[in-house]
Design an enzyme around this catalytic site. Sequence first.
Site, PDB file in Angstrom:
ATOM      1  N   GLU A  50       0.834  -1.204   0.000  1.00 15.09           N
ATOM      2  CA  GLU A  50       0.000   0.000   0.000  1.00 15.09           C
ATOM      3  C   GLU A  50       0.871   1.258   0.000  1.00 15.09           C
ATOM      4  OE1 GLU A  50      -3.019  -0.142  -0.615  1.00 15.09           O
ATOM      5  OE2 GLU A  50      -3.600  -2.197  -0.107  1.00 15.09           O
TER       6      GLU A  50
ATOM      7  N   CYS B  77      -8.107  -1.551   8.223  1.00 16.54           N
ATOM      8  CA  CYS B  77      -6.760  -1.619   7.653  1.00 16.54           C
ATOM      9  C   CYS B  77      -6.246  -0.218   7.329  1.00 16.54           C
ATOM     10  CB  CYS B  77      -6.747  -2.482   6.378  1.00 16.54           C
ATOM     11  SG  CYS B  77      -6.900  -4.254   6.710  1.00 16.54           S
TER      12      CYS B  77
ATOM     13  N   ARG C 188     -17.899  -0.600   5.705  1.00 19.24           N
ATOM     14  CA  ARG C 188     -18.922  -1.387   4.993  1.00 19.24           C
ATOM     15  C   ARG C 188     -19.617  -2.360   5.929  1.00 19.24           C
ATOM     16  NH1 ARG C 188     -20.707  -2.754   0.081  1.00 19.24           N
ATOM     17  NH2 ARG C 188     -19.437  -1.083  -0.736  1.00 19.24           N
TER      18      ARG C 188
ATOM     19  N   HIS D  65      -1.273  -5.622   2.185  1.00 22.12           N
ATOM     20  CA  HIS D  65      -2.475  -6.458   2.177  1.00 22.12           C
ATOM     21  C   HIS D  65      -2.127  -7.826   1.587  1.00 22.12           C
ATOM     22  CE1 HIS D  65      -5.718  -3.225   2.750  1.00 22.12           C
ATOM     23  NE2 HIS D  65      -6.086  -4.219   3.529  1.00 22.12           N
TER      24      HIS D  65
END
Lengths: 215, 215, 215, 215
Positions: free
Chosen positions: B80, B143, B90, B167
């Site tokens: 990342e 995250c 979500r 990730h």
Amino acid sequence: MKKVLLTGFDPFGGETTNPAWEAVARLRGRRYEGFEVEVRQVPTVFRTSLRVLRQAMLEVRPNVVIGVGQAGGRSDIAVERVAINLDDARIPDNDGEQPLDLPISEDGPAAYWSTLPVKAIAAGIREAGIPASVSLSAGSFVCNHLFYGLRHLIATEFTACRGGFLHVPFLPAQTIGRAPTPSMSLEHMVNAIEIAAMASMRYGKDIAAIEGRLD
Amino acid sequence: MKKVLLTGFDPFGGETTNPAWEAVARLRGRRYEGFEVEVRQVPTVFRTSLRVLRQAMLEVRPNVVIGVGQAGGRSDIAVERVAINLDDARIPDNDGEQPLDLPISEDGPAAYWSTLPVKAIAAGIREAGIPASVSLSAGSFVCNHLFYGLRHLIATEFTACRGGFLHVPFLPAQTIGRAPTPSMSLEHMVNAIEIAAMASMRYGKDIAAIEGRLD
Amino acid sequence: MKKVLLTGFDPFGGETTNPAWEAVARLRGRRYEGFEVEVRQVPTVFRTSLRVLRQAMLEVRPNVVIGVGQAGGRSDIAVERVAINLDDARIPDNDGEQPLDLPISEDGPAAYWSTLPVKAIAAGIREAGIPASVSLSAGSFVCNHLFYGLRHLIATEFTACRGGFLHVPFLPAQTIGRAPTPSMSLEHMVNAIEIAAMASMRYGKDIAAIEGRLD
Amino acid sequence: MKKVLLTGFDPFGGETTNPAWEAVARLRGRRYEGFEVEVRQVPTVFRTSLRVLRQAMLEVRPNVVIGVGQAGGRSDIAVERVAINLDDARIPDNDGEQPLDLPISEDGPAAYWSTLPVKAIAAGIREAGIPASVSLSAGSFVCNHLFYGLRHLIATEFTACRGGFLHVPFLPAQTIGRAPTPSMSLEHMVNAIEIAAMASMRYGKDIAAIEGRLD
């Protein structure tokens, strides 16, 4: 001692490795309860692959034959259920041949079923934590050619033998530089093939399980 | 001895395992040339995860921190590059909180860059035969929250430390029963994290490489 | 009359068409309740695209600007939420430039948020039966460059204007001969952009909705 | 006047619409050069679907029959080449039946080929800018059941008729709320089926073309 013959193809389509052969080669000479494994590499070539297969079957006299091939782009082990009487190549084989719309056997049926316990194999592989499913198409290239040819040999010449086909994903290293593409480690492929061999020797008939495909 | 602190989350979203923690835990206490590894599990909980992280940084005094999280559905290791100042969940976190459209830090910048050599890490992982790429979004769940919070801690309190986030895909067993979903073996994840730690210690500045994304 | 300025790029990356421009061009001069649309093509070129955009904003004096770009491989309309201060090109732009790891603005922030109601736009498009979602990365090529540059122009020069960016999938014809790749009809793209323009004019602030991303 | 009979299924699997029927219904009574179209809805039910089909064939006396079904998750029109003698349901049909591992016809062959010019159909659809490919598996649910049953009817009772099967993707609205899933507009589906009907009437034998599948 009973025998399981495993075959894997040489690299094709511009690849420098074929995970099917890499995995099969790891199992050379392995012994399990009640059977031992013989392995053979087959060329990714229409016709010739079947001559090599038949010669190997004459030598080994296997109880079970499992062909293994690469299915680039898949994320799981595909236990193939049906082979079709069709050569229809998207790319040339390793001898430069690219048959279109030809039958594999002029007098063979339109399709043959695997005589391996495909649902038991898929379930056994998943129990080991490795994704697997029953597939209803092995394509129309040399993988399907070998699978159909194997089943035709079993139907006509090696009637005591049982046989089928597995497709394995790319190895992780093969997916580098490609758009996001799934892969599987060699260790998981080797383990899956081992489980397929053991399930093939253990199960006389397949288990009942929900493995069908909607499309 | 220099220190690399690795963090992995506990399972979330109905999973019983988190590959990030499984992989990080394997590296507990490992020593490499010039540094050793400390590992910590962090809860998949907004805010609390950052308190646990800060406490660990106070104890370990790391030179480098690498957060690791699960990115179900990816096929490769995502290095990342950027964390955004946004919590927008979500699903609920492991404490049942589901923040929408909230900043992580009221007075922080809109985004922070990783201070790890992201292109060198991705290249190093690929050299080991494991697919990896630089990613431009760590999402808006815990995250990204941990990644942004880590960088904010580095910017404001641990200024000599460098940090970033990786990730990892699902483990193979997690993909069983899902529609075709990519996965990666634990061994490859462990190896990739190890390479990320070594590259982070070795490279002062990143390499130039083509890793951009069109969209 | 209030104005919405829509921009679409010229074709790039070997394509002969750009669905973003095809769709935007269909809306030239359209009038809706309370506003009318102006459209401009922008070149897929770093820097130049922003000069063309600024010139258009000086001419049109829009209340809202919506940049539209192609995101090949996506299956839905992506309503972009954040632009990052990074040019990092995977391929050369249409002038042959391929910047790596360069900031778009030396003194700009790491990221800018869209000032359009991204969740209301996504919800409105879906209500019309067209798939859409909020996206957290517009990449690091000319699309993100235009989006970041637009927001920088709004922050520094056109402070009464609001602006954001949409990514659209390939058109069906563009996916022929590619491996299975999603696409969207031109009619649906045109309709989605229309809905985005109307929602941008109607909503002062965004709606609360679950649109976050896990990774 | 020559006749083309088109069939589409009713919704199944929790969907409230079936794009196959939506598209087929649009073509009711259409006349083309040399033929006209009749359409019938068939239930997504094993056995009953075949009784409805046979009754329709007795009434219409078609020259060509094209069954159409939904293949959720595909991105293009699938022109099915082969039907297999297997019912193996992943989910119950619309009467609650879920057959496992049963033959469709006790005395039928393992597979039947489409007698439509599948490569000419796929090429014709693509020429219209709509993605299409030849598929080697129609699954093992009611779609394959209808396709196999149709070919068995042609082989045994309606020997002057030709027949085959198309799979269409989800409509855009069906993909909302699902993870990224491809779709196709109703207009493109209608156009593709129209092209399939015209090509089926025009071509006595198929064209030679590269349409094979590797796996």
